[in-house]
Design a protein around this motif. Sequence first.
Motif, PDB file in Angstrom:
ATOM      1  N   MET A   1       0.840  -1.203   0.000  1.00  9.88           N
ATOM      2  CA  MET A   1       0.000   0.000   0.000  1.00  9.88           C
ATOM      3  C   MET A   1       0.878   1.258   0.000  1.00  9.88           C
ATOM      4  O   MET A   1       0.642   2.189  -0.762  1.00  9.88           O
TER       5      MET A   1
ATOM      6  N   GLU B   1       1.216   4.040  -2.991  1.00 16.85           N
ATOM      7  CA  GLU B   1       1.026   5.475  -2.745  1.00 16.85           C
ATOM      8  C   GLU B   1       2.252   6.268  -3.202  1.00 16.85           C
ATOM      9  O   GLU B   1       2.116   7.364  -3.731  1.00 16.85           O
TER      10      GLU B   1
ATOM     11  N   LEU C   1       2.043   6.613  -6.967  1.00 16.37           N
ATOM     12  CA  LEU C   1       1.079   7.649  -7.351  1.00 16.37           C
ATOM     13  C   LEU C   1       1.674   9.035  -7.123  1.00 16.37           C
ATOM     14  O   LEU C   1       1.502   9.942  -7.937  1.00 16.37           O
TER      15      LEU C   1
ATOM     16  N   CYS D   1      -3.390  -2.848  -4.636  1.00 15.72           N
ATOM     17  CA  CYS D   1      -3.206  -1.572  -3.944  1.00 15.72           C
ATOM     18  C   CYS D   1      -3.150  -0.413  -4.933  1.00 15.72           C
ATOM     19  O   CYS D   1      -3.650   0.678  -4.649  1.00 15.72           O
TER      20      CYS D   1
ATOM     21  N   ASP E   1      -4.741  -0.179  -7.765  1.00 18.40           N
ATOM     22  CA  ASP E   1      -6.132   0.100  -8.121  1.00 18.40           C
ATOM     23  C   ASP E   1      -6.807   0.955  -7.055  1.00 18.40           C
ATOM     24  O   ASP E   1      -7.555   1.875  -7.365  1.00 18.40           O
ATOM     25  N   VAL E   2      -6.531   0.625  -5.811  1.00 14.70           N
ATOM     26  CA  VAL E   2      -7.185   1.332  -4.705  1.00 14.70           C
ATOM     27  C   VAL E   2      -6.687   2.776  -4.615  1.00 14.70           C
ATOM     28  O   VAL E   2      -7.486   3.703  -4.556  1.00 14.70           O
ATOM     29  N   VAL E   3      -5.383   2.972  -4.630  1.00 15.39           N
ATOM     30  CA  VAL E   3      -4.873   4.331  -4.388  1.00 15.39           C
ATOM     31  C   VAL E   3      -5.036   5.254  -5.593  1.00 15.39           C
ATOM     32  O   VAL E   3      -5.041   6.468  -5.432  1.00 15.39           O
TER      33      VAL E   3
ATOM     34  N   ARG F   1      -7.638   5.422  -7.495  1.00 13.34           N
ATOM     35  CA  ARG F   1      -9.038   5.802  -7.673  1.00 13.34           C
ATOM     36  C   ARG F   1      -9.199   7.325  -7.506  1.00 13.34           C
ATOM     37  O   ARG F   1      -8.652   7.913  -6.580  1.00 13.34           O
ATOM     38  N   ASP F   2      -9.917   7.942  -8.431  1.00 17.64           N
ATOM     39  CA  ASP F   2     -10.160   9.390  -8.416  1.00 17.64           C
ATOM     40  C   ASP F   2      -8.889  10.225  -8.602  1.00 17.64           C
ATOM     41  O   ASP F   2      -8.851  11.404  -8.262  1.00 17.64           O
ATOM     42  N   SER F   3      -7.841   9.593  -9.089  1.00 11.29           N
ATOM     43  CA  SER F   3      -6.622  10.358  -9.360  1.00 11.29           C
ATOM     44  C   SER F   3      -6.427  10.408 -10.878  1.00 11.29           C
ATOM     45  O   SER F   3      -7.207   9.815 -11.620  1.00 11.29           O
TER      46      SER F   3
ATOM     47  N   GLN G   1      -6.388   6.982 -12.541  1.00 13.06           N
ATOM     48  CA  GLN G   1      -7.495   6.029 -12.388  1.00 13.06           C
ATOM     49  C   GLN G   1      -7.625   5.180 -13.649  1.00 13.06           C
ATOM     50  O   GLN G   1      -7.543   5.682 -14.760  1.00 13.06           O
TER      51      GLN G   1
ATOM     52  N   CYS H   1      -3.070  -2.105   6.002  1.00  8.75           N
ATOM     53  CA  CYS H   1      -2.217  -0.949   5.816  1.00  8.75           C
ATOM     54  C   CYS H   1      -3.081   0.294   5.675  1.00  8.75           C
ATOM     55  O   CYS H   1      -4.233   0.199   5.319  1.00  8.75           O
TER      56      CYS H   1
ATOM     57  N   LEU I   1       4.671  11.316   2.130  1.00  7.58           N
ATOM     58  CA  LEU I   1       4.762  10.005   1.496  1.00  7.58           C
ATOM     59  C   LEU I   1       3.401   9.575   0.953  1.00  7.58           C
ATOM     60  O   LEU I   1       3.296   8.615   0.235  1.00  7.58           O
TER      61      LEU I   1
ATOM     62  N   ARG J   1      -0.575  10.555  -0.642  1.00 10.26           N
ATOM     63  CA  ARG J   1      -1.382  11.532  -1.348  1.00 10.26           C
ATOM     64  C   ARG J   1      -2.342  12.123  -0.332  1.00 10.26           C
ATOM     65  O   ARG J   1      -2.948  11.417   0.451  1.00 10.26           O
TER      66      ARG J   1
ATOM     67  N   HIS K   1     -11.973   4.255  -1.591  1.00 11.48           N
ATOM     68  CA  HIS K   1     -12.911   3.228  -2.015  1.00 11.48           C
ATOM     69  C   HIS K   1     -12.140   1.995  -2.431  1.00 11.48           C
ATOM     70  O   HIS K   1     -11.029   2.083  -2.916  1.00 11.48           O
TER      71      HIS K   1
END
Lengths: 113, 304
Positions: A4, A8, A11, A47, A49-51, A53-55, A58, B7, B25, B27, B36
Amino acid sequence: MHEMSIAESVLQIIEDKARTDGYTKVKAVWLEIGQLAGVEKESLRFCFDVVTRDSIAQDARLEIIETAGQGWCLECACSVAVTARYEPCPNCGSFQIEVTGGEEMRVKELEVE
Amino acid sequence: MCMTCGCGKGQTLIGGRALGGSHALTRQRKPGEEMHYRVRGEDATHAHPHDHTPAHSPAHDTIDFGAGPAGAHAPGMSQSRMVKIERDILAKNNDYADQNRRYFSRHGIFALNLVSSPGSGKTTLLVKTITALNGAQSLAVIEGDQQTDNDAARIRAAGAPALQINTGKGCHLDAHMVGQAMQRLDLKEDSLLLIENVGNLVCPAGFDLGEAHKVVIFSVTEGEDKPLKYPDMFRAADLMLLNKCDLLPHLDFDADLAVENARRVNPTIRVIRVSATSGEGVAEWLGWIKAGCHSTVAAKQKTL
């Protein structure tokens, strides 16, 4: 389970670069992940896919280039393939192996619009 | 927070207070914005405040070259372009770690990152270390745990300044958290900083905090094959403390095999057999710490 945090960080690298390069949509991301980097690829995909989202990333396609583990055997003084850290040298059976490759974790390239 | 892997961000507390500044680190999420989760292939039956209709949905048999932002197509030119990045994913963490490391060397601080699985006896060993040093070495402790201030309280009771970082759902300390904690701790010149990481043999291996060495604590109540099961951590450490050695007579644990396994993944790892209960090996461990403190101070004086 630090995938995760890694997702991040990916991203964030993408968003930092977007500010300087002025793109608004990322369609694909190429990562280079070494075999010995300790990253679980499927978990990283989840992970990511999750982080994202809306970026701006996406629905971006995630391409993971896996680089092979490599080491230098101190006993027989040659370069050997290393698939796991606890494995002996395939030539001489020694465990005195210095890992020289396969630990990388890099964002290589993006396809953007 | 991720319910799947445990996490997540946003719940990190240092000494009970929220992590200050922007935690670079991660966003930054907008207030009220939630993370989501979507399993691949899952349809949009769960509620979302935004539209997930893909841009390519209308006609799959149509290729529209004019649909891009430029609204036109030049032969051979795609609307999209490639951007070379070539940047290490953990570069941000490593930048913070470098800042911490520079601070440590400027101030002669010998910093250790103590890692292990939960229950290996890290905190008890730290308490023993503090008591045994008996004020001879100025030191401070940063404690990392998901929740509670218990460990920092134990350290303070032993007579050393300690600050607790609660990582919330996070599974490891990162260099930015440690940098923030350092500012709050008022570290002394030429001192020792002991950072007790979250009990986890996987994730802390990848996150440099700026420490001089990672020290892995491995207790004899675990399995001898732990170094083989968690090779990344044993590889990243420079010293292994084989803890709870006073229990060896009561256990079916082969200490030599455990050391051999550690050396299989890390041929240069140094091993000290210790027991926080009986005091076995503590003198050797303190000797190793003192040598480290000494050379850190010597290196600082050389640069002055």
